[in-house]
Write an enzyme that holds these catalytic residues in place. Structure first.
Site, PDB file in Angstrom:
ATOM      1  N   LYS A  94      -8.272  -7.356  -8.196  1.00  0.00           N
ATOM      2  CA  LYS A  94      -8.452  -6.772  -6.949  1.00  0.00           C
ATOM      3  C   LYS A  94      -9.101  -8.034  -6.401  1.00  0.00           C
ATOM      4  CE  LYS A  94     -12.266  -4.331  -5.867  1.00  0.00           C
ATOM      5  NZ  LYS A  94     -12.723  -4.154  -4.918  1.00  0.00           N
ATOM      6  N   ARG A 136     -10.653   2.585  -6.072  1.00  0.00           N
ATOM      7  CA  ARG A 136     -10.545   1.267  -5.014  1.00  0.00           C
ATOM      8  C   ARG A 136     -10.350   0.083  -6.217  1.00  0.00           C
ATOM      9  NH1 ARG A 136     -14.983   0.354  -2.822  1.00  0.00           N
ATOM     10  NH2 ARG A 136     -15.000  -1.316  -2.767  1.00  0.00           N
TER      11      ARG A 136
END
Length: 431
Positions: A34, A410
């Site tokens: 990420k 997330r």
């Protein structure tokens, strides 16, 4: 655009239900990082041709980045494998609005590329995880030193420049996003930029490797001094994002905390050295190959470890919550000191509800391991805190319900599926 993970608003009522006590055994494939994918997506704004990216993780933050690019008029195409093509030549808007930036602090990474390529950028002051102050002053001061006119106005950073100029920048503190923003801005600047006290994280190196594949001239990646010789243009490229070392570390802790045998695949073991040293200290047998790491904890109770977070290559702040969970059930006393963010022990209070023996003293949590945690309803407060509560639930007696898991979505791709494949009793439910 293909389907990716839903928005935080859409997942706010989801929870993870965990029945603890299962020993984890098996292999987990690690997703793309990420913290590399987000700056690289922002870097596509610098190119005057399409950029194709592979190994992008299916995460809410990635969805937000794609939505932000789309809002600017950038053409983004996503296929079923999460390979992404970004064509920024269609850009029509030069603003990152509050409604998107407030959910993800990394949105500020469009500031440098937009300003360098188009001479203007209006970016809302960021939000993101509630883990403490993360000031943007280093970004702003660096751009001003490169000749930009930058103002903070009505909650927005408003930056203008005809063409940025090379400069010598000595960063006040080591900052990952600050380094990334200024490196991207410097790629198209007139002349040479030197950034001292730069971040050395693998994700910063990955961004630099991607930029160089687009025609940038950057040296010093992985050191604290970066030299960027500005070029007239950046072209398209095909680039594969590196594996997520924090996701890998989290699953390795899951193996150790449950007394299991877990192998993570598609990783770069050299990026995990600080984490692996602490897992060995906890009593795990650690084996590594070219692209895999295995921890064997069968028949052992973990020993408590003490650690102090610091910028790479030291122990990562993004792993301290997971090691707090490990220390909660480890043999002995451990201390974990957080030096990066001042508000990153919110998981401690939730684990205390599960029976953890923790004492907070300033920026240090002192643990005395207990033989057994007890399942309880707990609430995630930020991304890595959520992961630590899942780990605690894996070894708790009875049922743990982790609420507000939009935080975990997330940063972890299908965490319940990956844990389920190696033996965890975990499922996603409507809260």
């Amino acid at each position: 655009m293909g389907c990716v993970a839903g928005s935080a608003a859409g997942l706010i009522l989801d929870a993870l239900l965990i029945n603890g006590g299962k020993r984890l055994e098996g292999e987990v494939r690690i997703s793309g990082a990420k913290n590399a994918a987000l700056p690289i997506l922002a870097a596509t704004l610098l190119a005057d041709e399409p950029v194709r990216l592979a190994n992008i993780p299916r995460l809410n933050d990635v969805t937000t980045s794609i939505e932000l690019l789309g809002r600017m008029g950038v053409r983004v195409t996503v296929d079923e494998t999460m390979s992404i093509e970004v064509d920024s030549t269609t850009i029509t808007e030069f603003e990152a609005p509050y409604d998107l930036v407030k959910t993800m602090r990394a949105s500020i990474l469009v500031l440098g590329p937009m300003l360098a390529r188009h001479g203007k950028a209006d970016v809302s002051l960021p939000g993101g995880c509630a883990i403490g102050s993360r000031p943007v002053n280093i970004h702003v001061e660096g751009l001003r030193a490169m000749g930009a006119d930058v103002e903070i106005d009505n909650g927005y950073i408003r930056a203008r420049a005809t063409r940025l100029r090379g400069a010598r920048l000595v960063l006040e503190t080591v900052t990952v996003t600050g380094t990334e923003n200024l490196v991207m801005a410097a790629t198209l600047a007139d002349g040479q930029t030197v950034i001292e006290n730069a971040a050395r994280e693998p994700e910063v190196v990955d961004l630099i490797d991607c930029l160089n594949s687009m025609g940038a001239r950057i040296t010093g990646a992985g050191t604290d001094t970066l030299v960027i010789d500005g070029v007239e243009r950046l072209h398209g490229t095909d680039y594969r994002v590196l594996p997520d070392r924090i996701e890998a570390g989290t699953y390795l802790v899951a193996g150790v905390i449950t007394g299991g045998l877990v192998r993570v695949r598609d990783v770069r073991p050299e990026h995990l050295e600080a984490i692996l040293a602490k897992l060995r200290e906890a009593g795990a047998t650690v084996n590594t190959g070219d692209d895999w790491v295995e921890v064997d904890m069968r028949g052992k109770v973990p020993k408590a470890v003490s650690l102090r977070t610091a910028p790479y290559p030291a122990f990562p702040t993004d792993m301290q919550a997971q090691f707090s969970a490990l220390n909660a059930v480890a043999d002995g006393t451990g201390t974990i000191t957080e030096t990066i963010f001042e508000n990153r022990f919110m998981h401690v209070l939730e684990m205390q509800r599960m029976g953890a023996d923790f004492r907070l003293e300033g920026n240090t949590v002192i643990s005395q391991g207990v033989k057994q945690l007890t399942g309880a309803p707990v609430m995630a407060t930020d991304l890595r805190a959520s992961a630590s509560l899942v780990l605690a639930g894996l070894v708790a007696d009875g049922e743990t319900r982790v609420q507000r898991i939009y935080h975990i979505d997330r940063g972890y791709e299908r965490i319940e599926e990956k844990l389920g494949l190696i033996g965890a009793d975990i499922r996603r439910v409507s809260d």
